[in-house]
Design a protein around this motif. Structure first.
Motif, mmCIF file in Angstrom:
data_model
loop_
_atom_site.group_PDB
_atom_site.id
_atom_site.type_symbol
_atom_site.label_atom_id
_atom_site.label_comp_id
_atom_site.label_asym_id
_atom_site.label_seq_id
_atom_site.Cartn_x
_atom_site.Cartn_y
_atom_site.Cartn_z
ATOM 1 N N ASP A 484 0.830 -1.214 0.000
ATOM 2 C CA ASP A 484 0.000 0.000 0.000
ATOM 3 C C ASP A 484 0.862 1.260 0.000
ATOM 4 O O ASP A 484 0.566 2.233 -0.709
ATOM 5 N N LYS A 487 2.382 1.621 -3.444
ATOM 6 C CA LYS A 487 1.399 2.150 -4.401
ATOM 7 C C LYS A 487 1.270 3.660 -4.243
ATOM 8 O O LYS A 487 1.220 4.414 -5.229
ATOM 9 N N SER A 488 1.230 4.090 -2.998
ATOM 10 C CA SER A 488 1.141 5.522 -2.725
ATOM 11 C C SER A 488 2.374 6.245 -3.253
ATOM 12 O O SER A 488 2.283 7.332 -3.829
ATOM 13 N N GLU A 491 2.710 7.495 -6.780
ATOM 14 C CA GLU A 491 2.027 8.746 -7.113
ATOM 15 C C GLU A 491 2.702 9.948 -6.455
ATOM 16 O O GLU A 491 2.192 11.066 -6.522
ATOM 17 N N ASP A 492 3.846 9.730 -5.821
ATOM 18 C CA ASP A 492 4.530 10.814 -5.103
ATOM 19 C C ASP A 492 4.934 11.916 -6.076
ATOM 20 O O ASP A 492 5.188 11.663 -7.264
#
Length: 642
Positions: A484, A487-488, A491-492
């Motif tokens: 998780d 995945k985050s 998108e950083d």
């Protein structure tokens, strides 16, 4: 093949070009009738004509060529004489019957030349006449050259007469000793040692060096017998010879009665002006050991320039290390002299003994930072769990980045010492990036739930660098469990963080079904480096499922992304990609075009071959060359399959 008559006509031409061609043809045809004319050509002032005649005579060879060239040995012109000697050295070995009589000629120079030439004969039949010249010729220079030539022949049959010649005058003795050294016959050991009693000090010195080079153990006893009565300089030479002969077996092979005396002489030889004598003494003392020996060797090492004398210093340190943990090394570490302390550390790094760790840890804090860096590097490699307290103390007290890096490496990757977690994690805030990196690797190595939680909290912060470290660490520790967060991170806002997240996700490529979807979504990333990373990872985790995405990457706005996609498709020979790949042959960027050609050559097949043929006639040389190479590759691949 040309007729000899025509060749002879050419060899009388006034034109140098014709002469050279005629000489070449004479050599090819082995035209013996041309020898007199070729010999005359050797006297020409034209170097090209000389060389052509020289080559032709060597090719013709035999009795005619040798007998034709011999008269040139009496030429008044040195270049002509030297050229003749070179030819006779090459040809004379098979025509000794023409050369040996020259050793009896009244002309001294001719006898010297003949002696020289016979040294290249490579024929045992030359030994007897040369020995006769060595022992009976009234001219010293003839005897000298005869000895040199016998040495060049290197045949044991010459040893007997050379041994007898050891009673000749000093000038001849020089060449005799060198010849005997080359031949290395056992009988020569006695002859040379006996000659020492009636020879000059210089000749005795040469004999001792020769005995050392010959390496015959028989010489050791004879040399030891002369050691007591020899002056210091010669005794040092004897030391060098004996060490050269016995080498590392020194202690075992020396008689017990001689061993202690020899050791004392080795210590004296350390003071010799000749480097080779010093080095031999060092090698001998390394085998015998002792604190006094180590101190003497260390003194020499401390005076060397580490840059200019690097190879010699390396050998001396190796010798010092064979003596073990000696007093001089302990003293140097506590002396306050940085240069000596560094030599001691480098030596101890080569010593395999438990006490090395204790010596280095006990003296660490007494030394300057430069020495501490050297000590900690050795300890990080050799120390065991017993040194944990020392390294923890380093983390707590030291401020030098290089020292801290070594401590982090020891406590993290080497021991995985969990109690060091707090201090190692704190180093992630260090001012130097390389210390941060070492601390990060150490924390990853320690692993565990507590460390994971630390990095999970670190990821939630606002500092991009800390988020980057957290993503890297969580991907290494447990990519699946931290999916998780990864995945985050994809998108950083930071491209570097997105790249590290991609690399972490890539570790799941054979263990998870979601990795490809996560990866493919970043092919639309705004950052070129991120998209390029995606393509590279797809190449590493290649499967049929990645092919559509790689083909899609061929249409990327950035040429480097296209190039990486071409490389991956070529590497994996993706036939279905050929239509899309062919379309890039018209790309305005020449680099893309050339990489496209290379990709087609790697994939192979009929379609690729046809496309390459179409561009092989390009007016651009680089494109044409690349196409030809790719076509050749396909053809070779097809031949291997057949």
């Amino acid at each position: 093949m040309s007729d000899c008559k025509e060749i002879l006509s050419m060899l009388t031409s006034p034109e140098s070009d014709v002469l050279r061609e005629g000489a070449y043809l004479a050599g090819e045809a082995h035209c013996e009738d041309a020898v007199p004319l070729l010999v005359e050509m050797l006297k020409s002032s034209n170097i090209g004509v000389q060389e052509a005649a020289d080559n032709a005579l060597r090719m013709i060879g035999g009795k005619e060529a040798v007998s034709g060239v011999i008269p040139l040995l009496q030429s008044d012109e040195a270049p002509v004489r030297n050229g003749a000697m070179d030819i006779l050295r090459a040809l004379g070995g098979n025509e000794l019957q023409l050369l040996i009589p020259l050793l009896k000629d009244e002309d001294v120079d001719l006898r010297i030349f003949a002696s020289d030439i016979l040294g290249s004969a490579g024929n045992v039949m030359a030994v007897a006449p040369l020995c006769e010249a060595l022992l009976k010729d009234p001219e010293v220079n003839v005897r000298y050259q005869a000895a040199v030539s016998l040495g060049n022949l290197g045949l044991p049959e010459a040893a007997k007469c050379l041994n007898q010649a050891m009673r000749d005058e000093e000038w001849v003795q020089y060449s005799v000793i060198e010849a005997l050294s080359k031949i290395g016959h056992a009988s020569s050991v006695d002859a040379m040692v006996k000659a020492m009693s009636h020879s000059s000090e210089l000749v005795v010195s040469m004999i001792i060096d020769a005995l050392g080079e010959m390496g015959n153990v028989k010489a050791v006893t004879l040399l030891l017998q002369r050691m007591e009565s020899s002056p210091t300089a010669l005794r040092n030479k004897i030391i060098k010879a004996i060490v050269n002969i016995l080498g590392a077996k020194l202690v075992n092979l020396l008689p017990k009665t001689e061993r202690e005396n020899f050791r004392e002489y080795l210590l004296v030889a350390l003071e010799d002006e000749e480097v080779e004598v010093q080095d031999a003494a060092i090698l001998g003392l390394a085998a015998m050991g002792g604190d006094d020996a180590a101190a003497g060797v260390f003194s020499i090492a401390s005076k060397l320039d580490p840059d200019k004398d690097q190879d010699r210093l390396e050998r001396i340190l190796e010798s010092l290390s064979r003596m073990g943990v000696t007093g001089v090394l302990r003293q140097a570490l506590g002396s306050g002299d940085q240069a000596k302390a560094l030599i001691a550390v480098e030596t101890l790094a080569r010593v395999s003994a438990p006490e090395v760790e204790e010596v280095l840890t006990n003296t660490f804090w007494q030394n300057e930072v430069a020495v501490q860096r050297s000590i900690i590097a050795v300890l990080a490699r050799i120390a065991g769990p017993g040194a944990v307290g020392f390294f923890m103390d380093i983390l707590n007290k030291h401020g030098d980045g290089k020292v801290l890096k070594c401590a982090a490496s020891f406590l993290g990757p080497k021991l995985r010492h969990a109690p060091a977690s707090d201090m190692l994690f704190a180093l992630l805030d260090h001012k130097y990036d390389d210390v941060k990196e070492a601390a990060l690797e150490a924390c990853v190595a320690i692993d565990g739930p507590d460390m994971q939680e630390r990095f999970q909290r670190l990821y939630l912060g606002i500092d991009p660098l800390k988020r980057l470290m957290a993503v890297y660490a969580l991907g290494k520790i447990d990519a699946t469990g931290n999916l998780d967060i990864l995945k985050s991170a994809l998108e950083d806002e930071s491209p570097e963080i997105r790249k590290h997240a991609l690399e972490a996700v890539a570790s799941l490529c054979y263990d998870s079904e979601v990795w490809l979807d996560l990866l493919a979504s970043r092919l639309l990333d705004e950052n070129r480096d991120v998209r390029q990373t995606v393509v590279e990872i797809m190449g590493q985790c290649f499967s049929s499922a990645t092919v559509p995405h790689l083909i899609h990457a061929l249409h990327d706005d950035d040429d480097w992304v296209k190039v990486r996609a071409l490389e991956v498709l070529g590497q994996h020979k993706v036939l279905e990609a050929i239509p899309e790949v062919v379309g890039l042959l018209e790309n305005p960027n020449k680099l893309v075009t050339i990489r496209t050609i290379e990709c087609l050559g790697s994939i192979g097949g009929t379609s690729a071959f046809r496309a390459l043929l179409a561009v092989s006639g390009s007016e651009d040389y680089e494109i044409m060359e690349a196409a030809e190479a790719a076509i050749t590759r396909i053809q070779e691949e097809q031949e291997r399959e057949i």
